[in-house]
Scaffold this motif. Sequence first.
Motif, PDB file in Angstrom:
ATOM      1  N   UNK A  63       1.017  -5.807  -2.553  1.00 20.94           N
ATOM      2  CA  UNK A  63       1.510  -5.649  -1.184  1.00 20.94           C
ATOM      3  C   UNK A  63       0.941  -4.385  -0.532  1.00 20.94           C
ATOM      4  N   UNK A  64       0.578  -3.410  -1.346  1.00 20.71           N
ATOM      5  CA  UNK A  64       0.014  -2.173  -0.804  1.00 20.71           C
ATOM      6  C   UNK A  64      -1.391  -2.384  -0.238  1.00 20.71           C
ATOM      7  N   UNK A  65      -2.040  -3.454  -0.627  1.00 16.78           N
ATOM      8  CA  UNK A  65      -3.403  -3.724  -0.181  1.00 16.78           C
ATOM      9  C   UNK A  65      -3.456  -4.593   1.076  1.00 16.78           C
ATOM     10  N   UNK A  66      -2.293  -4.907   1.645  1.00 15.68           N
ATOM     11  CA  UNK A  66      -2.267  -5.692   2.876  1.00 15.68           C
ATOM     12  C   UNK A  66      -2.846  -4.873   4.024  1.00 15.68           C
ATOM     13  N   UNK A  67      -3.393  -5.549   5.008  1.00 13.61           N
ATOM     14  CA  UNK A  67      -4.067  -4.852   6.103  1.00 13.61           C
ATOM     15  C   UNK A  67      -3.123  -4.021   6.956  1.00 13.61           C
ATOM     16  N   UNK A  68      -1.842  -4.345   6.957  1.00  9.53           N
ATOM     17  CA  UNK A  68      -0.908  -3.577   7.791  1.00  9.53           C
ATOM     18  C   UNK A  68      -0.215  -2.453   7.013  1.00  9.53           C
ATOM     19  N   UNK A  69      -0.709  -2.150   5.817  1.00  8.32           N
ATOM     20  CA  UNK A  69      -0.148  -1.077   4.998  1.00  8.32           C
ATOM     21  C   UNK A  69      -1.251  -0.051   4.734  1.00  8.32           C
TER      22      UNK A  69
END
Length: 95
Positions: free
Chosen positions: A54-60
């Motif tokens: 989840x940390x690699x999502x574009x909004x993070x």
Amino acid sequence: MTRYRNVNGERIAFTAKEETARDAVEKAWEDGKANRELANLRNKRNILLAETDYLALTDVTMTDAWKNYRQELRDITKTFQSMEDKDFKFPEKPS
């Protein structure tokens, strides 16, 4: 060492052919040990990576500490082939 099989409650010694076949099975199992250990290491590593995907999502925005942690996880099999290797440990998650 003589091996035995149970046939209708009777203990019967393996034939020479059965001994040879069983020896081959045991050798194949032992020969595959390194591959099984590496697969176990990769499986655990993949679980740890998935927990942080989840940390690699574009909004993070991922911190450098998390980037380093994830890279260390990906690189762990360059140094270790088993979780039983001397000095093995997974990197610590950043706080």
